[in-house]
Motif scaffolding. Structure first.
Motif, PDB file in Angstrom:
ATOM      1  N   ILE A   1       0.849  -1.185   0.000  1.00 12.14           N
ATOM      2  CA  ILE A   1       0.000   0.000   0.000  1.00 12.14           C
ATOM      3  C   ILE A   1       0.889   1.241   0.000  1.00 12.14           C
ATOM      4  O   ILE A   1       2.061   1.185   0.361  1.00 12.14           O
ATOM      5  CB  ILE A   1      -0.953   0.043   1.209  1.00 12.14           C
TER       6      ILE A   1
ATOM      7  N   ARG B   1     -10.270   8.137   4.544  1.00 14.31           N
ATOM      8  CA  ARG B   1      -9.579   6.905   4.907  1.00 14.31           C
ATOM      9  C   ARG B   1     -10.575   5.794   5.213  1.00 14.31           C
ATOM     10  O   ARG B   1     -11.757   6.051   5.476  1.00 14.31           O
ATOM     11  CB  ARG B   1      -8.663   7.149   6.107  1.00 14.31           C
ATOM     12  N   CYS B   2     -10.105   4.577   5.178  1.00 12.57           N
ATOM     13  CA  CYS B   2     -10.957   3.412   5.440  1.00 12.57           C
ATOM     14  C   CYS B   2     -11.441   3.443   6.891  1.00 12.57           C
ATOM     15  O   CYS B   2     -10.652   3.642   7.808  1.00 12.57           O
ATOM     16  CB  CYS B   2     -10.174   2.134   5.162  1.00 12.57           C
TER      17      CYS B   2
ATOM     18  N   ASN C   1      -6.576   3.069   6.137  1.00 11.39           N
ATOM     19  CA  ASN C   1      -5.831   3.126   4.888  1.00 11.39           C
ATOM     20  C   ASN C   1      -6.328   4.329   4.069  1.00 11.39           C
ATOM     21  O   ASN C   1      -7.532   4.543   3.940  1.00 11.39           O
ATOM     22  CB  ASN C   1      -6.052   1.829   4.105  1.00 11.39           C
TER      23      ASN C   1
ATOM     24  N   LEU D   1      -7.629   6.315   1.099  1.00 14.46           N
ATOM     25  CA  LEU D   1      -8.380   5.840  -0.064  1.00 14.46           C
ATOM     26  C   LEU D   1      -8.620   6.909  -1.123  1.00 14.46           C
ATOM     27  O   LEU D   1      -8.389   6.674  -2.310  1.00 14.46           O
ATOM     28  CB  LEU D   1      -9.729   5.271   0.399  1.00 14.46           C
TER      29      LEU D   1
ATOM     30  N   ASN E   1      -4.028   1.122  -3.096  1.00 11.47           N
ATOM     31  CA  ASN E   1      -4.812   1.111  -1.863  1.00 11.47           C
ATOM     32  C   ASN E   1      -6.235   0.609  -2.015  1.00 11.47           C
ATOM     33  O   ASN E   1      -6.954   0.461  -1.027  1.00 11.47           O
ATOM     34  CB  ASN E   1      -4.813   2.508  -1.242  1.00 11.47           C
ATOM     35  N   VAL E   2      -6.662   0.377  -3.253  1.00 10.62           N
ATOM     36  CA  VAL E   2      -7.991  -0.182  -3.487  1.00 10.62           C
ATOM     37  C   VAL E   2      -7.885  -1.376  -4.427  1.00 10.62           C
ATOM     38  O   VAL E   2      -6.916  -1.532  -5.166  1.00 10.62           O
ATOM     39  CB  VAL E   2      -8.961   0.866  -4.092  1.00 10.62           C
TER      40      VAL E   2
ATOM     41  N   SER F   1     -12.934  -2.311  -3.056  1.00  6.75           N
ATOM     42  CA  SER F   1     -12.698  -2.618  -1.649  1.00  6.75           C
ATOM     43  C   SER F   1     -11.318  -2.145  -1.234  1.00  6.75           C
ATOM     44  O   SER F   1     -10.458  -1.867  -2.068  1.00  6.75           O
ATOM     45  CB  SER F   1     -12.846  -4.123  -1.389  1.00  6.75           C
ATOM     46  N   CYS F   2     -11.114  -2.043   0.055  1.00 11.66           N
ATOM     47  CA  CYS F   2      -9.826  -1.626   0.609  1.00 11.66           C
ATOM     48  C   CYS F   2      -8.822  -2.765   0.463  1.00 11.66           C
ATOM     49  O   CYS F   2      -9.112  -3.897   0.838  1.00 11.66           O
ATOM     50  CB  CYS F   2     -10.003  -1.255   2.082  1.00 11.66           C
ATOM     51  N   SER F   3      -7.658  -2.477  -0.069  1.00 11.08           N
ATOM     52  CA  SER F   3      -6.664  -3.528  -0.293  1.00 11.08           C
ATOM     53  C   SER F   3      -6.034  -4.013   1.007  1.00 11.08           C
ATOM     54  O   SER F   3      -5.501  -5.115   1.062  1.00 11.08           O
ATOM     55  CB  SER F   3      -5.564  -3.031  -1.234  1.00 11.08           C
TER      56      SER F   3
ATOM     57  N   LEU G   1     -16.262  -0.894  -0.126  1.00 10.69           N
ATOM     58  CA  LEU G   1     -16.383   0.561  -0.157  1.00 10.69           C
ATOM     59  C   LEU G   1     -17.517   1.041  -1.048  1.00 10.69           C
ATOM     60  O   LEU G   1     -18.204   2.009  -0.745  1.00 10.69           O
ATOM     61  CB  LEU G   1     -15.065   1.178  -0.647  1.00 10.69           C
TER      62      LEU G   1
ATOM     63  N   LEU H   1     -16.158   5.174   5.027  1.00 10.69           N
ATOM     64  CA  LEU H   1     -15.063   6.146   4.978  1.00 10.69           C
ATOM     65  C   LEU H   1     -14.962   6.939   6.270  1.00 10.69           C
ATOM     66  O   LEU H   1     -15.927   7.069   7.020  1.00 10.69           O
ATOM     67  CB  LEU H   1     -15.270   7.112   3.810  1.00 10.69           C
TER      68      LEU H   1
END
Length: 204
Positions: free
Chosen positions: A59, A119-120, A125, A127, A151-152, A168-170, A176, A198
């Protein structure tokens, strides 16, 4: 063949030989099942070990000002449903961990114009940057690109009889939203996100 006045066919076998063959047969079957059982146990053990051993993902780290600092390789964030439910609100859990969708125009960031990073909600994370946010009129916060492609994650989503690209969040696999190809320039994309997935952090 005559033995003790009794006729015995050539195919008859002494009892001890028959018992010996039965013992060997039982032993072979037992060994076979033991081998299968051992194989299955080993496979289950390996799968369990893989499940509890987080995979490593790459990331991009961003400062509070939105400046890229470095790319790191770190273990994926993995938690149980119980742990996530304690950390998240009911709605955030439903969306981020169960791939739900908040109602249009109900999200906190649908019409937000603050300057900062999104951020997530699950793992922080980075985003999206607010500088890529735009008014899509859909009722969900929309962006024309993520802050970093690392990052995604984009994957195919065929739920509800539709073909969509899920985002989605990696780092933690949080759902998301989805991405569509009806966004503005320069990308022509619309990352349609859920506010509850978020966390907006004002630019430092």
């Amino acid at each position: 063949m005559i033995k003790d006045g009794t006729s015995v066919s050539a195919t008859d076998k002494p009892e001890d030989e028959i018992n010996s063959r039965r013992t060997l047969l039982k032993g072979g079957i037992a060994a076979l099942f033991t081998g299968i059982f051992s194989r299955d146990v080993l496979a289950a053990s390996t799968a369990k070990e893989s499940a509890v051993t987080p995979s490593v993902v790459s990331i991009e780290i961003f400062s509070a000002a939105g400046k890229s600092e470095k790319i790191v390789n770190i273990p994926k964030v993995i938690k149980t449903d119980e742990q996530w439910s304690k950390q998240l609100s009911v709605q955030a859990f439903k969306v981020a961990r169960r791939a739900g969708t908040e109602r249009a125009f109900s999200g906190e960031y649908a019409k937000s114009h603050g300057d900062g990073l999104y951020r997530c909600i699950c793992c922080a994370n980075a985003l999206f940057d607010s500088r890529t946010k735009f008014e899509s009129g859909t009722g969900w916060p929309s962006f024309w690109q993520p802050i970093s492609s690392l990052n995604v994650v984009k994957s195919s989503d065929r739920s509800f009889g539709m073909q969509r690209d899920e985002i989605s969040c990696s780092l933690c696999d949080a759902h998301l939203g989805h991405v569509f190809d009806d966004g503005p320039k320069p990308t022509g994309l619309r990352y349609c996100m859920n506010s509850v997935a978020l966390n907006f952090v004002p630019r430092g």
